[in-house]
Structures are given as structure tokens and as C-alpha cells.
Scaffold this active site. Structure first.
Site, short mmCIF file in Angstrom:
data_model
loop_
_atom_site.label_atom_id
_atom_site.label_comp_id
_atom_site.label_asym_id
_atom_site.label_seq_id
_atom_site.Cartn_x
_atom_site.Cartn_y
_atom_site.Cartn_z
N ILE A 89 0.87 -1.18 0.00
CA ILE A 89 0.00 0.00 0.00
C ILE A 89 0.90 1.22 0.00
O ILE A 89 1.93 1.23 0.68
CB ILE A 89 -0.96 0.02 1.21
CG1 ILE A 89 -1.79 1.32 1.21
CG2 ILE A 89 -0.25 -0.18 2.54
CD1 ILE A 89 -2.93 1.32 2.19
N ALA A 90 0.54 2.20 -0.78
CA ALA A 90 1.31 3.45 -0.79
C ALA A 90 0.44 4.58 -1.30
O ALA A 90 -0.45 4.37 -2.13
CB ALA A 90 2.56 3.32 -1.68
N GLU A 123 2.62 -7.51 7.14
CA GLU A 123 3.96 -7.29 7.69
C GLU A 123 4.35 -5.85 7.40
O GLU A 123 4.01 -5.32 6.33
CB GLU A 123 5.01 -8.21 7.04
CG GLU A 123 4.85 -9.68 7.36
CD GLU A 123 3.95 -10.39 6.37
OE1 GLU A 123 3.68 -9.82 5.29
OE2 GLU A 123 3.51 -11.51 6.68
N ASN A 128 9.19 1.47 10.05
CA ASN A 128 8.19 2.24 9.28
C ASN A 128 7.10 2.79 10.21
O ASN A 128 6.00 2.26 10.33
CB ASN A 128 7.57 1.34 8.20
CG ASN A 128 6.77 2.14 7.18
OD1 ASN A 128 6.40 3.28 7.44
ND2 ASN A 128 6.50 1.54 6.03
N TYR A 135 -1.86 1.84 10.60
CA TYR A 135 -2.50 0.57 10.93
C TYR A 135 -3.08 0.59 12.34
O TYR A 135 -4.19 0.09 12.58
CB TYR A 135 -1.51 -0.59 10.77
CG TYR A 135 -0.91 -0.71 9.38
CD1 TYR A 135 -1.68 -0.47 8.25
CD2 TYR A 135 0.43 -1.05 9.19
CE1 TYR A 135 -1.14 -0.57 6.98
CE2 TYR A 135 0.97 -1.16 7.91
CZ TYR A 135 0.18 -0.91 6.81
OH TYR A 135 0.72 -1.00 5.55
C1 LIG Z 1 2.00 4.59 5.10
C2 LIG Z 1 1.27 5.41 4.04
C3 LIG Z 1 0.58 4.46 3.04
C4 LIG Z 1 0.21 6.29 4.73
O1 LIG Z 1 -0.54 6.91 3.70
P1 LIG Z 1 -1.26 8.33 3.90
O2 LIG Z 1 -2.12 8.53 2.71
O3 LIG Z 1 -0.26 9.38 4.20
O4 LIG Z 1 -2.12 8.02 5.21
P2 LIG Z 1 -3.41 8.80 5.76
O5 LIG Z 1 -3.37 10.23 5.36
O6 LIG Z 1 -4.62 8.04 5.40
O7 LIG Z 1 -3.14 8.69 7.33
C5 LIG Z 1 -4.14 8.23 8.24
C6 LIG Z 1 -3.56 8.27 9.63
O8 LIG Z 1 -2.41 7.42 9.73
C7 LIG Z 1 -1.44 8.01 10.62
N1 LIG Z 1 -0.27 8.42 9.85
C8 LIG Z 1 -0.08 8.33 8.51
N2 LIG Z 1 1.17 8.78 8.19
C9 LIG Z 1 1.76 9.16 9.34
C10 LIG Z 1 3.04 9.70 9.64
N3 LIG Z 1 3.95 9.98 8.68
N4 LIG Z 1 3.33 9.95 10.95
C11 LIG Z 1 2.45 9.69 11.92
N5 LIG Z 1 1.20 9.20 11.69
C12 LIG Z 1 0.87 8.92 10.41
C13 LIG Z 1 -2.11 9.26 11.19
O9 LIG Z 1 -2.82 8.86 12.35
C14 LIG Z 1 -3.06 9.63 10.05
O10 LIG Z 1 -4.16 10.41 10.48
P3 LIG Z 1 -3.99 12.04 10.59
O11 LIG Z 1 -3.29 12.50 9.35
O12 LIG Z 1 -5.41 12.51 10.71
O13 LIG Z 1 -3.15 12.26 11.82
C15 LIG Z 1 2.26 6.37 3.29
O14 LIG Z 1 3.04 7.04 4.26
C16 LIG Z 1 3.17 5.67 2.32
O15 LIG Z 1 2.81 5.50 1.15
N6 LIG Z 1 4.37 5.28 2.76
C17 LIG Z 1 5.35 4.61 1.88
C18 LIG Z 1 4.92 3.20 1.54
C19 LIG Z 1 4.75 2.36 2.79
O16 LIG Z 1 5.51 2.45 3.75
N7 LIG Z 1 3.71 1.48 2.77
C20 LIG Z 1 3.42 0.59 3.86
C21 LIG Z 1 4.11 -0.72 3.67
S1 LIG Z 1 3.77 -1.85 5.01
#
Ligand SMILES: CC(C)(COP(=O)(O)OP(=O)(O)OC[C@H]1O[C@@H](n2cnc3c(N)ncnc32)[C@H](O)[C@@H]1OP(=O)(O)O)[C@@H](O)C(=O)NCCC(=O)NCCS
Length: 167
Positions: A89-90, A123, A128, A135
Site C-alpha cells: 500500500i502506498a 507485515e 516504518n 494501521y
Molecule cells: C503509510 C502510508 C501508506 C500512509 O498513507 P497516507 O495517505 O499518508 O495516510 P493517511 O493520510 O490516510 O493517514 C491516516 C492516519 O495514519 C497516521 N499516519 C499516517 N502517516 C503518518 C506519519 N507519517 N506519521 C504519523 N502518523 C501517520 C495518522 O494517524 C493519520 O491520520 P492524521 O493525518 O489525521 O493524523 C504512506 O506514508 C506511504 O505511502 N508510505 C510509503 C509506503 C509504505 O511504507 N507502505 C506501507 C508498507 S507496510
């Protein structure tokens, strides 16, 4: 689109919808994958999942306001019996903390429920923090640690689980 957001670090919000992934989305999906530090799947693996795995759950977040297919994020997982497994997921690096990741997982969980899934497993790299925070917010709990599960760089994985029964 400029709008209000709960997140003080982002002044912008963007409208998006969650759709089933299509072949035409794959180039943008792979671009986001490459920008996201994920272990590489690549175009052919996503294509194979799309066309040959009936148990795959492949979703994109899409904005009508962006060029091309407007892909802002993607989810790739599959269902096995009563489990849904999250593979990748990203969200696009320029559009994080806008609810895209959360919306993708929630849509995948909805799809899983319709297929009779009772729990979700994944996982995540031990380092991260962003993904773990996402999650945990959704309700996942830590259930295990797998030593040296990841490569390049080698790192432990946390296994996280979300029980859907009774929720
Ligand atoms: C992890 C990832 C998918 C999150 O996507 P996102 O679109 O930014 O997430 P959301 O905006 O839906 O976040 C929902 C909640 O998750 C938490 N969250 C997400 N990113 C966060 C961060 N960098 N730091 C702290 N909390 C975080 C927060 O609680 C957030 O709610 P809020 O913004 O109201 O505080 C994104 O950071 C990503 O693509 N990372 C690289 C790929 C990756 O690591 N994938 C997971 C592999 S297991």
C-alpha cells in the site's frame, strides 16, 4: 482544490475516489511504488495479479483533478480463506496525510468482508513508523516479530492483525 484539513502540516486537500485498479493505472501505480521505498513488485507482477489472481484485491485512489489517470495511491492484497493479506500500500509522496492510505485500507477491508474475510494480516518494516501509525489508527494490533524478514536493507518485520469479527 484548496480546503480545510485536520492536519496542520497540510494546507491542501484533494478530492479522490477509491476504484478497482485497471491495467491503464499500472504505470502510475508503479511510479508511486518506486517513490515509496517499497520492496519492488514492478509492472509485470501487478499485471499478473490483476489478470490471473481471482483472489487479488487491487484498488487505487484516484483524483479527477489530476492529469493522466490521476492515481494518488494504491492497495494490493489478496484473500485466502478467511484472511485478507496486505501486500503493498502506498500513497503518492506529494499527497500524504490526506486520508488516502486510510481510505484505501478501509475500502479493502470492506471488499474483504464481502468475501467472508474475518481478519486482516500484514507485515511492516520495524522502522516504518508512518505505516504502523496508520494501521494502529485503524485498529490493527502487533502479533509477532519476524527476524530479518526484509532485504535491502535487511530488517525485522512486525506482523499486525485486525480482527473483523465483532467489529
Ligand atoms: C503509510 C502510508 C501508506 C500512509 O498513507 P497516507 O495517505 O499518508 O495516510 P493517511 O493520510 O490516510 O493517514 C491516516 C492516519 O495514519 C497516521 N499516519 C499516517 N502517516 C503518518 C506519519 N507519517 N506519521 C504519523 N502518523 C501517520 C495518522 O494517524 C493519520 O491520520 P492524521 O493525518 O489525521 O493524523 C504512506 O506514508 C506511504 O505511502 N508510505 C510509503 C509506503 C509504505 O511504507 N507502505 C506501507 C508498507 S507496510
Amino acid at each position: 482544490m484548496i480546503g480545510e484539513t485536520n492536519n496542520p502540516t497540510n494546507l491542501f486537500q484533494i478530492s479522490f475516489s477509491i476504484d478497482y485498479m485497471k491495467m491503464e493505472d499500472l504505470q502510475e501505480v508503479v511510479f508511486i511504488e518506486e517513490q515509496s521505498g517499497l520492496n519492488r513488485w514492478g509492472f509485470d507482477s501487478y499485471k499478473r495479479e490483476l489478470f490471473t489472481n481471482p483472489d487479488a484485491v487491487m484498488l487505487v485512489a484516484r483524483s479527477p483533478y489530476l492529469a493522466g489517470r490521476g492515481v494518488l495511491g494504491f492497495f494490493a492484497g489478496w484473500t485466502v480463506a478467511d484472511e485478507m493479506h496486505v501486500n503493498n500500500i502506498a500513497s503518492h509522496p506529494d499527497y500524504r496525510r490526506m486520508g488516502i492510505g486510510r481510505s484505501l485500507i478501509e475500502a479493502a477491508i470492506h471488499e474483504g468482508r464481502m468475501r467472508g474475510v474475518s481478519f486482516v494480516l500484514l507485515e511492516v518494516r520495524a522502522s516504518n513508523d508512518a505505516a504502523q501509525a496508520l494501521y494502529k489508527k485503524i485498529g490493527f494490533n502487533f502479533v509477532n516479530r519476524r527476524r530479518d524478514y526484509y532485504r535491502l536493507p535487511t530488517e525485522d518485520a512486525f506482523v499486525m492483525k485486525l480482527n473483523l469479527l465483532g467489529r
